[in-house]
Design a protein around this motif. Structure first.
Motif, short mmCIF file in Angstrom:
data_model
loop_
_atom_site.label_atom_id
_atom_site.label_comp_id
_atom_site.label_asym_id
_atom_site.label_seq_id
_atom_site.Cartn_x
_atom_site.Cartn_y
_atom_site.Cartn_z
N SER A 131 0.80 -1.22 0.00
CA SER A 131 0.00 0.00 0.00
C SER A 131 0.84 1.27 0.00
O SER A 131 0.34 2.34 -0.30
N LEU A 132 2.13 1.16 0.32
CA LEU A 132 2.96 2.37 0.32
C LEU A 132 3.95 2.30 -0.83
O LEU A 132 4.64 1.30 -1.02
N VAL A 133 4.03 3.39 -1.58
CA VAL A 133 4.95 3.41 -2.71
C VAL A 133 5.83 4.64 -2.60
O VAL A 133 5.33 5.74 -2.32
N CYS A 134 7.14 4.47 -2.78
CA CYS A 134 7.99 5.66 -2.71
C CYS A 134 8.25 6.21 -4.10
O CYS A 134 8.30 5.49 -5.08
N CYS A 135 8.43 7.52 -4.13
CA CYS A 135 8.76 8.22 -5.36
C CYS A 135 10.15 7.76 -5.81
O CYS A 135 11.01 7.48 -4.99
N ASP A 136 10.35 7.68 -7.13
CA ASP A 136 11.66 7.24 -7.59
C ASP A 136 12.69 8.36 -7.53
O ASP A 136 13.87 8.15 -7.79
#
Ligand SMILES: [Zn+2]
Length: 146
Positions: A131-136
């Motif tokens: 559910s959590l995605v980090c910015c590249d």
């Protein structure tokens, strides 16, 4: 410990996990991701550029587990995280519904543009339980709602 000085990475985010999750839960996520990105498990039709990205991702996932899968290093990292929290937040920037992300057919993943201009991306498989995605590019995080 060298990793504490290395550029800031959110190891929890790399595993798609929250810091409050149990070790068992972290391990489950790690195992799923590692299978997904393991260099030996890649199908032959993955484009060369993406192979490299996947190897990079595999290394990160592996490194995240080396830290979070060990009680002592996890404790040290959690402590450091808490200290960082005082001066810098680890913000969930926005909440996004999966259906509001754009489906990228070439990369077979959902993407969402960060306000820094970077990109959040998550594959269909990952989207099932991450559910959590980090910015590249920057340190912002989005939380995906279903
Ligand atoms: Zn960003």
């Amino acid at each position: 410990m060298a990793f504490l000085q290395s550029p800031k990475k959110d190891w929890y985010c790399i595993l798609g996990a929250k810091p409050s999750e149990s070790l068992t839960e972290l391990k489950r996520k790690y195992q799923k991701l590692v299978l997904l990105y393991h260099p030996d498990k890649q199908s032959a039709d993955v484009p060369a550029g993406e192979v490299e990205e996947r190897v990079q991702r595999f290394i990160e996932i592996d490194q995240a587990w080396k830290i979070l899968g060990n009680e002592e290093t996890k404790k040290a990292y959690d402590l450091q995280r808490r200290e960082d929290d005082l001066t810098q937040s680890w913000p969930v920037d926005v909440h996004v519904f999966l259906e509001d992300m754009s489906w990228n057919n070439d990369d077979q993943c959902y993407t969402f543009t960060c306000r820094c201009g970077g990109r959040y991306s998550i594959s269909k498989n990952e989207a099932e339980d991450i559910s959590l995605v980090c910015c590249d590019t920057c340190s912002l995080i989005i939380e995906i709602l279903r």
